[in-house]
Scaffold this active site. Structure first.
Site, PDB file in Angstrom:
ATOM      1  N   GLU A   1       8.263   2.192   3.998  1.00 37.43           N
ATOM      2  CA  GLU A   1       8.895   3.043   4.848  1.00 37.43           C
ATOM      3  C   GLU A   1       7.922   4.740   4.902  1.00 37.43           C
ATOM      4  O   GLU A   1       7.937   4.491   3.543  1.00 37.43           O
ATOM      5  CB  GLU A   1      10.175   3.774   4.569  1.00 37.43           C
ATOM      6  CG  GLU A   1      10.885   5.147   5.572  1.00 37.43           C
ATOM      7  CD  GLU A   1      12.056   5.369   5.236  1.00 37.43           C
ATOM      8  OE1 GLU A   1      12.868   4.675   4.890  1.00 37.43           O
ATOM      9  OE2 GLU A   1      12.337   6.081   6.571  1.00 37.43           O
TER      10      GLU A   1
ATOM     11  N   ARG B   1      12.488  -1.994 -10.712  1.00 43.00           N
ATOM     12  CA  ARG B   1      11.350  -1.566 -10.435  1.00 43.00           C
ATOM     13  C   ARG B   1      10.585  -1.236 -11.191  1.00 43.00           C
ATOM     14  O   ARG B   1      10.729  -1.182 -12.864  1.00 43.00           O
ATOM     15  CB  ARG B   1      12.107   0.203  -9.603  1.00 43.00           C
ATOM     16  CG  ARG B   1      12.795   0.021  -8.821  1.00 43.00           C
ATOM     17  CD  ARG B   1      12.930   1.688  -8.737  1.00 43.00           C
ATOM     18  NE  ARG B   1      12.856   2.249  -7.450  1.00 43.00           N
ATOM     19  CZ  ARG B   1      12.716   2.261  -6.823  1.00 43.00           C
ATOM     20  NH1 ARG B   1      13.883   1.024  -5.806  1.00 43.00           N
ATOM     21  NH2 ARG B   1      12.268   3.006  -5.845  1.00 43.00           N
TER      22      ARG B   1
ATOM     23  N   LYS C   1       9.689   8.911  -3.524  1.00 42.58           N
ATOM     24  CA  LYS C   1       8.765   9.749  -2.250  1.00 42.58           C
ATOM     25  C   LYS C   1       9.622  10.771  -2.403  1.00 42.58           C
ATOM     26  O   LYS C   1       9.195  11.920  -2.193  1.00 42.58           O
ATOM     27  CB  LYS C   1       9.148   9.043  -1.259  1.00 42.58           C
ATOM     28  CG  LYS C   1       7.886   7.634  -1.333  1.00 42.58           C
ATOM     29  CD  LYS C   1       7.488   6.493  -0.138  1.00 42.58           C
ATOM     30  CE  LYS C   1       8.663   5.639   0.080  1.00 42.58           C
ATOM     31  NZ  LYS C   1       8.816   4.922   1.205  1.00 42.58           N
TER      32      LYS C   1
HETATM   33  P1  ATP Z   1      11.190   5.670  -2.797  1.00 46.76           P
HETATM   34  O1  ATP Z   1      12.100   5.391  -3.465  1.00 46.76           O
HETATM   35  O2  ATP Z   1      10.125   6.271  -3.668  1.00 46.76           O
HETATM   36  O3  ATP Z   1      10.736   6.009  -1.393  1.00 46.76           O
HETATM   37  P2  ATP Z   1      11.269   3.118  -1.797  1.00 46.76           P
HETATM   38  O4  ATP Z   1      11.826   1.633  -2.146  1.00 46.76           O
HETATM   39  O5  ATP Z   1      12.623   3.661  -0.725  1.00 46.76           O
HETATM   40  O6  ATP Z   1      10.796   3.816  -2.778  1.00 46.76           O
HETATM   41  P3  ATP Z   1       9.580   1.506   0.896  1.00 46.76           P
HETATM   42  O7  ATP Z   1       8.676   1.940   1.223  1.00 46.76           O
HETATM   43  O8  ATP Z   1      11.124   1.189   0.778  1.00 46.76           O
HETATM   44  O9  ATP Z   1      10.672   3.267  -0.888  1.00 46.76           O
HETATM   45  O10 ATP Z   1       8.903   0.571  -0.784  1.00 46.76           O
HETATM   46  C1  ATP Z   1       8.395   0.082  -0.174  1.00 46.76           C
HETATM   47  C2  ATP Z   1       8.244  -1.186  -1.245  1.00 46.76           C
HETATM   48  O11 ATP Z   1       8.407  -1.025  -2.597  1.00 46.76           O
HETATM   49  C3  ATP Z   1       9.906  -2.080  -1.316  1.00 46.76           C
HETATM   50  O12 ATP Z   1       9.529  -3.044  -1.421  1.00 46.76           O
HETATM   51  C4  ATP Z   1      10.141  -0.960  -2.083  1.00 46.76           C
HETATM   52  O13 ATP Z   1      10.986  -2.454  -2.968  1.00 46.76           O
HETATM   53  C5  ATP Z   1       8.857  -1.385  -3.137  1.00 46.76           C
HETATM   54  N1  ATP Z   1       9.010  -0.435  -4.494  1.00 46.76           N
HETATM   55  C6  ATP Z   1       8.905   1.185  -4.500  1.00 46.76           C
HETATM   56  N2  ATP Z   1       9.280   1.464  -5.464  1.00 46.76           N
HETATM   57  C7  ATP Z   1       8.838   0.501  -6.437  1.00 46.76           C
HETATM   58  C8  ATP Z   1       8.882   0.959  -8.266  1.00 46.76           C
HETATM   59  N3  ATP Z   1       8.707   1.996  -8.474  1.00 46.76           N
HETATM   60  N4  ATP Z   1       8.772  -0.450  -8.057  1.00 46.76           N
HETATM   61  C9  ATP Z   1       8.357  -1.419  -7.846  1.00 46.76           C
HETATM   62  N5  ATP Z   1       8.747  -1.603  -6.379  1.00 46.76           N
HETATM   63  C10 ATP Z   1       8.687  -0.530  -5.442  1.00 46.76           C
HETATM   64 MG    MG Z   2      13.462   1.951   0.574  1.00 45.68          MG
END
Ligand code: ATP
Ligand code: MG
Length: 552
Positions: free
Chosen positions: A33, A259, A269
């Protein structure tokens, strides 16, 4: 790209699908995102998704999951693409956007309404929460659940035309308010939001939820394996429900893995944004940030980050990976790839009292790899050495310059301390030494060998530099768990010094070029601020792990 094919359960499952007859290439996607910069956790997801596609000879898409316009921006879209490429990956085809599928998603929502599987609900958010029930208690049907198809269609079209205000109504799937899985209790498909979108402008006053959008985006793109993190495990039945009830062109499969969490690091983020907004750091790419842009600016090489992501593997259970593992991958890579140079951090003048004339020394750029070649260094009568490398008297454990004792200057000569000058405060301002050997590398003829080697620069031919010494941003192993993230900050995470003197050739370092400053650590020419007129180096990492024992 590392070809190390570690076995992991994702590979095993995909191989199983292929063995069971899945035809066509394996297609994965990385779906960020655009609401912030990518962090080290995303690097893990990138290496998993691009890595699996590569290992199976398939492809990987980059798709922006842009269904929350208020929090998203072009800056984040640009930075994410730059970071993925910098990590060494190239997505298949054009960059994709969930927003490009809004019309298709809208039509599929109408399809569900037609099938009696979705309805417009007028409950307020508070009422909806109350109707939803709890983990132990079934929910109750919304009083709007049995609206006729024609009424639902009419209301949903009005939602789409922008006739209602934000939050006034939602479109929900009609599944099961008594399901033990809360995600199946008539989840929301569309919300009203009169918000301008970075891609679609003011075209849409309604936006699909993540749950309604994600699997269908995967299906549109022909994604075979939709790999996500464990928090989506409970959403998988809903993911599958949509795929089963919509006329989608493909049937993707969602697989979850744990994760990546690294110690001393925040990987959210939202929290990273808070650090930026509160100016705790200088921006998303501050070298202390665990963002990919921050690690890059810190001098962490992309291959080391990829190697770390492979090393940690993939699992089905959450855990915490020691940050020292990433640091060690960085150190290993740089030890092999960074040329050596000299930088005197706390300069102290050293006069070689009997040096007949200036000499030019050929000094090797890497102790173990002759391909790095040599450089010429001027050895003048007046040098700078590090203040920490001189003592008037010391015991035998101090293998540096001492009055009456010998030390080797990197690149050649052996000298012996004679005397020093002090100012009125007693601070040493100048050291005098005599040359025991004048032939680079030679041992003293009397057989009294120096115990140590110190680094130096010519006083006349060195240039000043700004050095930014970085340390971990947080001083506790699990800052995400701290009651107050701000109280877990390491107050000494940045120390800037303008005192350092460097070899003149370092002025010409390319931005992002990393050196080992001998006996100090690895330093990178700052991507933005370094110039020949004003050299600026960021500390990448020390030569040794100074945190071991405190990693919790
Ligand atoms: P954040 O909580 O930092 O906003 P998010 O999962 O909401 O992380 P996205 O932009 O939706 O962020 O993530 C893009 C991809 O990266 C998704 O498939 C998510 O599962 C993966 N991802 C995010 N954080 C991690 C992590 N700590 N380890 C592995 N994969 C991750
Ligand atoms: Mg997300």
């Amino acid at each position: 790209m590392s070809a190390e094919l570690r076995s992991n359960f994702l590979r095993t499952q995909i191989q199983g699908d292929l063995d069971a007859g899945l035809s066509g290439p394996v297609i994965t996607r990385f779906p960020p995102e655009p609401n912030g910069y990518l962090h080290i956790g995303h690097a893990k997801s990138i290496t998993v998704n691009f890595g699996l596609a590569e290992q199976f000879g398939g492809r990987c898409h980059l798709r922006f999951d842009d269904t929350n316009p208020e929090k998203e921006s072009q800056e984040f879209i640009d930075s994410i693409q730059e970071d993925v490429r910098w990590l060494g990956y190239e997505w298949h085809g054009e960059v994709r956007y969930a927003s490009a599928y809004f019309q298709q998603l809208f039509e599929w929502a109408l399809h569900l309404i037609d099938e009696g599987l979705a309805y417009v609900c007028d409950l307020s958010p508070e009422e909806a929460r109350e109707y939803r029930g709890t983990l132990t208690e079934a929910g109750r049907n919304s009083p709007y659940r049995d609206r006729s198809t024609s009424e639902n269609v009419a209301l949903f079209l009005k939602m789409r035309e922008g006739e209602f205000s934000d939050g006034e109504r939602v479109l929900r799937a009609k599944i099961d308010m008594a399901s033990s899985n809360m995600n199946l209790r008539d989840p929301i498909l569309y919300r009203i939001r009169h918000a301008s979108h970075h891609q679609t402008g003011d075209e849409w006053p309604i936006y699909p939820t993540y749950d309604f959008a994600h699997g269908q985006e995967d299906a549109i793109e022909g994604i075979t394996h939709s790999i996500c993190t464990l928090e989506f495990e409970d959403h998988r039945p809903l993911y599958d429900w949509f795929i089963a009830h919509l006329p989608v062109p493909h049937r993707p499969r969602q697989i979850e893995f744990a994760r990546l969490n690294t110690s001393f690091t925040i990987t959210s983020k939202r929290k990273l944004k808070q650090l930026v907004d509160d100016q705790v750091v200088a921006g998303w790419d501050d070298p202390r940030m665990p963002t990919i842009a921050g690690l890059r600016r810190r001098g962490y090489p992309a291959p080391a980050i990829r190697h770390f992501c492979e090393e940690v593997g993939t699992s089905r259970s959450d855990g915490m990976v020691d940050m020292a593992m990433l640091e060690s991958a960085v150190r290993d890579h740089l030890n092999r790839h960074a040329p050596r140079a000299m930088c005197v951090m706390r300069p102290l003048r050293l006069v070689l009292t009997d040096l007949p004339e200036s000499m030019t020394l050929a000094v090797s750029n890497h102790p173990a790899d002759p391909q790095f070649g040599e450089r010429q260094l001027r050895m003048d009568r007046e040098l700078f050495i590090d203040r920490e490398d001189f003592r008037e008297e010391a015991n035998k454990h101090f293998k540096r310059l001492v009055l009456g004792k010998r030390v080797r200057l990197r690149g050649g000569l052996v000298i012996e301390g004679e005397r020093c000058d002090k100012d009125s405060d007693g601070t040493i301002v100048c050291v005098y030494a005599k040359c025991i050997t004048l032939v680079p590398g030679a041992d003293p003829e009397d057989g009294v060998k120096p115990k140590g080697v110190i680094h130096w620069v010519s006083a006349e031919h060195s240039v000043p530099a700004t050095i930014r010494q970085y340390d971990r941003l947080f001083s506790v192993a699990d800052p995400a768990r701290a009651d107050d993230m701000m109280s877990a900050l390491n107050p000494d995470s940045l120390v800037v010094s303008d005192d350092a003197m460097i070899e003149p050739a370092l002025r010409d370092a390319a931005p992002e070029q990393v050196f080992q400053f001998e006996r100090e650590g690895y330093f990178v020419a700052d991507r933005y601020d370094h110039s020949a007129a004003h050299p600026v180096f960021n500390m990448t990492i020390g030569l040794r792990d100074s945190w071991s024992g405190s990693n919790g």
